[in-house]
Each structure stands twice: as structure tokens, then as C-alpha cells.
Design a protein around this motif. Structure first.
Motif, PDB file in Angstrom:
ATOM      1  N   LYS A  21      49.711  49.477  51.324  1.00  0.00           N
ATOM      2  CA  LYS A  21      50.832  49.844  51.839  1.00  0.00           C
ATOM      3  C   LYS A  21      51.711  48.754  52.663  1.00  0.00           C
ATOM      4  CE  LYS A  21      50.337  53.872  53.729  1.00  0.00           C
ATOM      5  NZ  LYS A  21      50.007  55.073  54.795  1.00  0.00           N
ATOM      6  N   LEU A  22      50.657  47.794  53.433  1.00  0.00           N
ATOM      7  CA  LEU A  22      51.209  46.864  54.114  1.00  0.00           C
ATOM      8  C   LEU A  22      52.071  45.731  53.350  1.00  0.00           C
ATOM      9  CD1 LEU A  22      51.363  45.364  56.934  1.00  0.00           C
ATOM     10  CD2 LEU A  22      49.102  44.416  56.630  1.00  0.00           C
ATOM     11  N   CYS A  23      51.388  45.549  52.270  1.00  0.00           N
ATOM     12  CA  CYS A  23      52.053  44.727  51.391  1.00  0.00           C
ATOM     13  C   CYS A  23      53.592  45.230  50.691  1.00  0.00           C
ATOM     14  CB  CYS A  23      51.010  44.403  49.930  1.00  0.00           C
ATOM     15  SG  CYS A  23      49.881  43.340  50.490  1.00  0.00           S
ATOM     16  N   ARG A  24      53.531  46.677  50.567  1.00  0.00           N
ATOM     17  CA  ARG A  24      54.747  47.303  50.165  1.00  0.00           C
ATOM     18  C   ARG A  24      55.786  47.277  51.368  1.00  0.00           C
ATOM     19  NH1 ARG A  24      51.269  50.946  47.752  1.00  0.00           N
ATOM     20  NH2 ARG A  24      51.635  52.501  49.379  1.00  0.00           N
ATOM     21  N   ALA A  25      55.496  47.167  52.398  1.00  0.00           N
ATOM     22  CA  ALA A  25      56.316  47.369  53.531  1.00  0.00           C
ATOM     23  C   ALA A  25      57.072  45.868  53.716  1.00  0.00           C
ATOM     24  CB  ALA A  25      55.587  47.583  54.954  1.00  0.00           C
ATOM     25  N   VAL A  26      56.511  44.918  53.313  1.00  0.00           N
ATOM     26  CA  VAL A  26      57.008  43.663  53.248  1.00  0.00           C
ATOM     27  C   VAL A  26      57.637  43.474  51.837  1.00  0.00           C
ATOM     28  CG1 VAL A  26      56.904  41.286  53.525  1.00  0.00           C
ATOM     29  CG2 VAL A  26      55.600  42.677  55.047  1.00  0.00           C
ATOM     30  N   SER A  27      59.110  43.365  51.628  1.00  0.00           N
ATOM     31  CA  SER A  27      59.671  43.474  50.375  1.00  0.00           C
ATOM     32  C   SER A  27      59.032  42.192  49.545  1.00  0.00           C
ATOM     33  CB  SER A  27      60.993  43.596  50.398  1.00  0.00           C
ATOM     34  OG  SER A  27      61.643  42.559  51.088  1.00  0.00           O
ATOM     35  N   SER A  28      58.827  40.983  50.250  1.00  0.00           N
ATOM     36  CA  SER A  28      58.770  39.746  49.368  1.00  0.00           C
ATOM     37  C   SER A  28      57.270  39.699  49.070  1.00  0.00           C
ATOM     38  CB  SER A  28      59.227  38.674  50.240  1.00  0.00           C
ATOM     39  OG  SER A  28      58.506  38.532  51.565  1.00  0.00           O
ATOM     40  N   VAL A  29      56.258  40.422  49.521  1.00  0.00           N
ATOM     41  CA  VAL A  29      54.986  40.404  49.524  1.00  0.00           C
ATOM     42  C   VAL A  29      54.476  41.320  48.229  1.00  0.00           C
ATOM     43  CG1 VAL A  29      52.605  40.616  50.318  1.00  0.00           C
ATOM     44  CG2 VAL A  29      54.683  39.584  51.623  1.00  0.00           C
ATOM     45  N   THR A  30      53.866  40.956  47.292  1.00  0.00           N
ATOM     46  CA  THR A  30      52.942  41.666  46.426  1.00  0.00           C
ATOM     47  C   THR A  30      51.551  41.510  46.532  1.00  0.00           C
ATOM     48  OG1 THR A  30      53.462  40.087  44.533  1.00  0.00           O
ATOM     49  CG2 THR A  30      54.861  41.814  44.804  1.00  0.00           C
ATOM     50  N   PRO A  31      50.529  42.626  46.241  1.00  0.00           N
ATOM     51  CA  PRO A  31      49.314  42.400  46.302  1.00  0.00           C
ATOM     52  C   PRO A  31      48.926  41.157  45.390  1.00  0.00           C
ATOM     53  CG  PRO A  31      49.775  44.455  46.198  1.00  0.00           C
ATOM     54  CD  PRO A  31      51.012  43.957  45.925  1.00  0.00           C
ATOM     55  N   GLU A  32      47.988  40.397  45.590  1.00  0.00           N
ATOM     56  CA  GLU A  32      47.378  39.284  44.760  1.00  0.00           C
ATOM     57  C   GLU A  32      46.078  39.777  44.211  1.00  0.00           C
ATOM     58  OE1 GLU A  32      45.206  34.935  45.654  1.00  0.00           O
ATOM     59  OE2 GLU A  32      46.114  35.953  47.295  1.00  0.00           O
ATOM     60  N   TYR A  33      45.796  39.500  43.033  1.00  0.00           N
ATOM     61  CA  TYR A  33      44.681  39.677  42.121  1.00  0.00           C
ATOM     62  C   TYR A  33      44.331  38.353  41.786  1.00  0.00           C
ATOM     63  CZ  TYR A  33      46.303  44.757  42.490  1.00  0.00           C
ATOM     64  OH  TYR A  33      46.441  46.022  42.721  1.00  0.00           O
ATOM     65  N   ILE A  34      42.820  38.789  41.706  1.00  0.00           N
ATOM     66  CA  ILE A  34      41.822  37.442  41.167  1.00  0.00           C
ATOM     67  C   ILE A  34      40.860  38.059  40.374  1.00  0.00           C
ATOM     68  CG2 ILE A  34      42.210  35.999  43.046  1.00  0.00           C
ATOM     69  CD1 ILE A  34      39.545  36.756  44.161  1.00  0.00           C
ATOM     70  N   LYS A  35      40.230  37.393  39.322  1.00  0.00           N
ATOM     71  CA  LYS A  35      39.275  37.983  38.710  1.00  0.00           C
ATOM     72  C   LYS A  35      37.793  37.651  39.277  1.00  0.00           C
ATOM     73  CE  LYS A  35      41.366  38.664  34.547  1.00  0.00           C
ATOM     74  NZ  LYS A  35      41.206  40.061  33.988  1.00  0.00           N
ATOM     75  N   ALA A  36      36.864  38.980  39.300  1.00  0.00           N
ATOM     76  CA  ALA A  36      35.533  39.066  39.549  1.00  0.00           C
ATOM     77  C   ALA A  36      34.558  38.472  38.844  1.00  0.00           C
ATOM     78  CB  ALA A  36      35.530  40.556  39.839  1.00  0.00           C
ATOM     79  N   PRO A  37      33.392  38.220  39.223  1.00  0.00           N
ATOM     80  CA  PRO A  37      32.390  37.549  38.032  1.00  0.00           C
ATOM     81  C   PRO A  37      32.554  38.676  36.689  1.00  0.00           C
ATOM     82  CG  PRO A  37      31.573  37.375  40.292  1.00  0.00           C
ATOM     83  CD  PRO A  37      32.999  38.115  40.616  1.00  0.00           C
ATOM     84  N   GLY A  38      32.516  39.925  37.079  1.00  0.00           N
ATOM     85  CA  GLY A  38      32.129  40.795  35.937  1.00  0.00           C
ATOM     86  C   GLY A  38      33.458  41.081  34.997  1.00  0.00           C
ATOM     87  N   GLY A  39      34.696  40.284  35.399  1.00  0.00           N
ATOM     88  CA  GLY A  39      35.732  40.033  34.614  1.00  0.00           C
ATOM     89  C   GLY A  39      36.932  41.048  35.066  1.00  0.00           C
ATOM     90  N   GLN A  40      36.542  41.919  35.774  1.00  0.00           N
ATOM     91  CA  GLN A  40      37.931  42.896  36.127  1.00  0.00           C
ATOM     92  C   GLN A  40      38.621  42.377  37.273  1.00  0.00           C
ATOM     93  OE1 GLN A  40      34.899  43.207  37.164  1.00  0.00           O
ATOM     94  NE2 GLN A  40      34.379  44.619  38.802  1.00  0.00           N
ATOM     95  N   SER A  41      39.907  42.847  37.269  1.00  0.00           N
ATOM     96  CA  SER A  41      40.785  42.324  38.526  1.00  0.00           C
ATOM     97  C   SER A  41      40.405  42.972  39.949  1.00  0.00           C
ATOM     98  CB  SER A  41      42.241  42.559  37.932  1.00  0.00           C
ATOM     99  OG  SER A  41      42.690  41.965  36.898  1.00  0.00           O
ATOM    100  N   VAL A  42      40.487  42.054  40.721  1.00  0.00           N
ATOM    101  CA  VAL A  42      40.343  42.464  42.291  1.00  0.00           C
ATOM    102  C   VAL A  42      41.216  42.193  43.176  1.00  0.00           C
ATOM    103  CG1 VAL A  42      38.711  42.390  44.200  1.00  0.00           C
ATOM    104  CG2 VAL A  42      37.733  42.325  41.852  1.00  0.00           C
ATOM    105  N   ILE A  43      41.898  42.886  44.089  1.00  0.00           N
ATOM    106  CA  ILE A  43      42.935  42.799  44.961  1.00  0.00           C
ATOM    107  C   ILE A  43      42.233  41.929  45.985  1.00  0.00           C
ATOM    108  CG2 ILE A  43      42.247  44.407  46.507  1.00  0.00           C
ATOM    109  CD1 ILE A  43      45.302  44.848  46.789  1.00  0.00           C
ATOM    110  N   ALA A  44      43.218  40.701  46.391  1.00  0.00           N
ATOM    111  CA  ALA A  44      42.822  39.700  47.338  1.00  0.00           C
ATOM    112  C   ALA A  44      43.968  39.608  48.207  1.00  0.00           C
ATOM    113  CB  ALA A  44      42.656  38.544  46.308  1.00  0.00           C
ATOM    114  N   TYR A  45      43.352  38.594  49.296  1.00  0.00           N
ATOM    115  CA  TYR A  45      44.151  38.098  50.016  1.00  0.00           C
ATOM    116  C   TYR A  45      44.103  36.554  50.306  1.00  0.00           C
ATOM    117  CZ  TYR A  45      46.588  37.524  54.715  1.00  0.00           C
ATOM    118  OH  TYR A  45      47.467  36.850  55.617  1.00  0.00           O
ATOM    119  N   ASP A  46      45.124  35.826  50.293  1.00  0.00           N
ATOM    120  CA  ASP A  46      45.032  34.350  50.354  1.00  0.00           C
ATOM    121  C   ASP A  46      43.797  33.745  49.352  1.00  0.00           C
ATOM    122  OD1 ASP A  46      45.525  31.639  51.615  1.00  0.00           O
ATOM    123  OD2 ASP A  46      44.000  32.244  53.065  1.00  0.00           O
TER     124      ASP A  46
END
Length: 315
Positions: free
Chosen positions: A201-226
Motif C-alpha cells: 500500500k505504501l508503494c502504491r501511495a507513491v506513484s513512481s514506486v513499484t514493489p521490487e521482486y527478487i528470486k528466492a533460492p526456491g525459484g519463486q519471486s519474493v517482494i523486496a526493498y533495496d
């Protein structure tokens, strides 16, 4: 105190109109396990040394005695604890009601799930000073040092702090301060489902920010920050009290994951996970017993490798 597999429960899994498999209803997520390293120890405890006080140095002039000093160290001990549970399966039930669902295998799998859930819970809230009563099992009425210390106990001093004296909603600035607390470098964040929802919700409140995703060791996408994964653990409480907030606050944890100076698990035995032990045929009943056990604990090498942000209110 035992609750064996009863025929009435077995019949539920053996029915001509029943689909194979069990629909899980007791579901808790703990994605930290994909990132948490484990270190094997030979004995019942894992001992390591932290830097205590640092030796001094100073400017000197010729022809004077140079002062001497030495650094000191603090010995830390993490003691292995036992998480275990038995499951008894009647031989007749296992033979006659395993047409669609293998009774014994299902019971062993769900017992392992219970052991894993307990570890995920105590990884956060475990406290070796908790008093247990084992009188009903033939043990002591009062026993401590049963649990291992979890992150809430391991985190020390100013590394465990409040977002505000009476709690507040999460901001990017708060996460930045939390990351800075882990001076050796943060590898991941952990929080509750509610706080992860508020982060989106915080990311959506800032129009220029979209949640970042990275790959976990298991292969699935995990939401991330910095570049740091934000890991969900459903055992992070949303009812923490901060000042006059009431029981409405949550927490966010920042870790450094490694065996050298970070947060890691410890275990003994041939494998890092839980063990399945076939106890075998019971003496007085026509049933077999299987034991699921895990000799495990948590270790925090450097106190600068773990920080906790408390008092996060729902956005």
C-alpha cells in the motif's frame, strides 16, 4: 496425554467417493527457512566468542613507555533443544483404510508440519527462561531451559527499538533506519502478512514506486526493498503493545544471514532438518509408533547482525 489415530478419523480418509489427498486448512507461511543457514555442532551446545572491549592505542613521543592493553571477549553459548512428537497408527487401520490415502504417511507428514510450525514460532518468540510443567509426562513440575532463545531474546539493546513511543504506520524512512542498524550489511527483512500488505500500500501511495521482486533460492519471486527480500512469517505478532498503542502493533526484523557473523540455525546429527525415527511395534497395542524429532537452536554471532523495528500500526 497421547492422541492416537482413531478409526473414526481414518474412515474420513477412506471412502469410495473421496478424492485422493488432504486439503490443508492449517496454513502458516515462513519463507525465512529458504534463506536461513544451519551449522552442525558435535556436542549439545554451540560456543562462540564475541568481541568485548577493544584494546586501546595512542600517540606517543620518543623515550617513554608505550602503554599496553589487550582486547577482551565474551563467550556465548547456544544450547540445542528438542522439538519432538510421536504418532501411533493402528496396524488394522493402516492396512484396511489406506485404499485412497496412506494413513501412516499422512500422519507422519502432518506431525512433521507441526514440528516445523513450532520451530517457526519459537524462532521469533522462543525464551529459555519459559517455565514448562512436565508432570503429566512423568517429568518435573517446573522446568526451564526447554526452549531455545528466539530473535526477540537474542536481539540486544538499541537494536530492538520502537518506530514511535506509541506506535506509528510504516514509512520508507523507517525501513531505511532499520537497514542502517544492521551495520555489517542486511541480507533480508521479515514481517507479518499485515505489514507486507501495508508495504505494498505504501508503494502504491507513491506513484513512481513499484514493489521490487527478487528470486528466492526456491525459484519463486519474493517482494523486496533495496534488493533485500521481505520475508513473510505468519508467527510475527500483530498484537504487540507499544506505549499506549494497545495490542495493535507489529514488528519488522532485519537480519544478516551467514555462519561467520550473522544469524543462523544450529543442529546436530547427519542432516540439518528433522529426523523421522521408526520406533516400531508397540508392546500392548497392535500399532506402530513413529517419532519426529529435531535437535535445533538459533545463534546470533554479532549483535550488529539483527535489528527489530517495533510498534508498526496498520496503515
Amino acid at each position: 496425554f497421547r492422541s492416537p489415530l482413531l478409526e473414526v478419523e481414518a474412515k474420513k480418509l477412506s471412502n469410495t467417493d473421496l478424492r485422493r489427498g488432504i486439503i490443508e486448512e492449517i496454513i502458516d507461511f515462513d519463507t525465512v527457512q529458504q534463506f536461513l543457514p544451519y551449522v552442525r555442532t558435535e556436542g549439545k551446545a554451540f560456543v562462540y566468542n564475541r568481541e568485548g572491549t577493544l584494546a586501546t592505542a595512542q600517540f606517543v613521543v620518543p623515550n617513554i613507555d608505550i602503554p599496553e592493553s589487550a582486547s577482551t571477549f565474551v563467550e556465548v553459548t547456544a544450547t540445542l533443544r528438542i522439538i519432538a512428537g510421536d504418532v501411533d497408527v493402528d496396524n488394522f487401520i493402516n492396512t484396511t483404510y489406506s485404499d485412497l490415502n496412506p494413513q501412516k504417511s499422512i500422519q507422519i507428514g502432518l506431525k512433521a508440519k507441526a514440528v516445523a510450525r513450532l520451530f517457526s514460532q519459537k524462532m521469533i518468540s522462543g525464551d529459555s527462561s519459559t517455565v514448562y510443567n512436565f508432570a503429566s509426562l512423568g517429568g518435573p513440575v517446573a522446568a526451564t531451559n526447554v526452549e531455545f532463545d528466539g530473535l526477540d531474546v537474542l536481539c540486544q539493546g538499541a537494536m530492538d527499538y520502537d518506530i514511535d513511543p506509541n506506535g506509528d504506520v510504516l514509512s520508507f524512512d523507517d525501513i531505511d533506519v532499520l537497514l542502517d542498524k544492521v551495520k555489517l550489511g542486511c541480507d533480508g527483512l521479515m514481517t507479518s502478512r499485515r505489514t507486507m500488505r501495508d508495504f505494498r500500500k505504501l508503494c502504491r501511495a507513491v506513484s513512481s514506486v513499484t514493489p521490487e521482486y527478487i528470486k528466492a533460492p526456491g525459484g519463486q519471486s519474493v517482494i523486496a526493498y533495496d534488493g533485500k527480500p521481505i520475508l513473510r512469517n505468519d508467527f510475527v505478532s500483530d498484537t504487540w503493545v507499544t506505549g499506549s498503542s494497545g495490542a495493535v502493533c507489529s514488528s519488522m526484523y532485519a537480519f544478516r544471514f551467514n555462519e561467520q557473523d550473522g544469524v543462523h540455525g544450529i543442529y546436530t546429527g547427519d542432516a540439518a532438518g528433522m529426523q523421522i525415527i521408526e520406533i516400531g511395534q508397540l508392546e500392548k497395542r497392535d500399532a506402530t509408533r513413529t517419532r519426529i524429532r529435531w535437535y535445533v537452536a538459533m545463534a546470533l554471532k554479532s549483535t550488529l547482525s539483527l535489528a527489530i523495528l517495533r510498534g508498526i500500526k496498520a496503515a
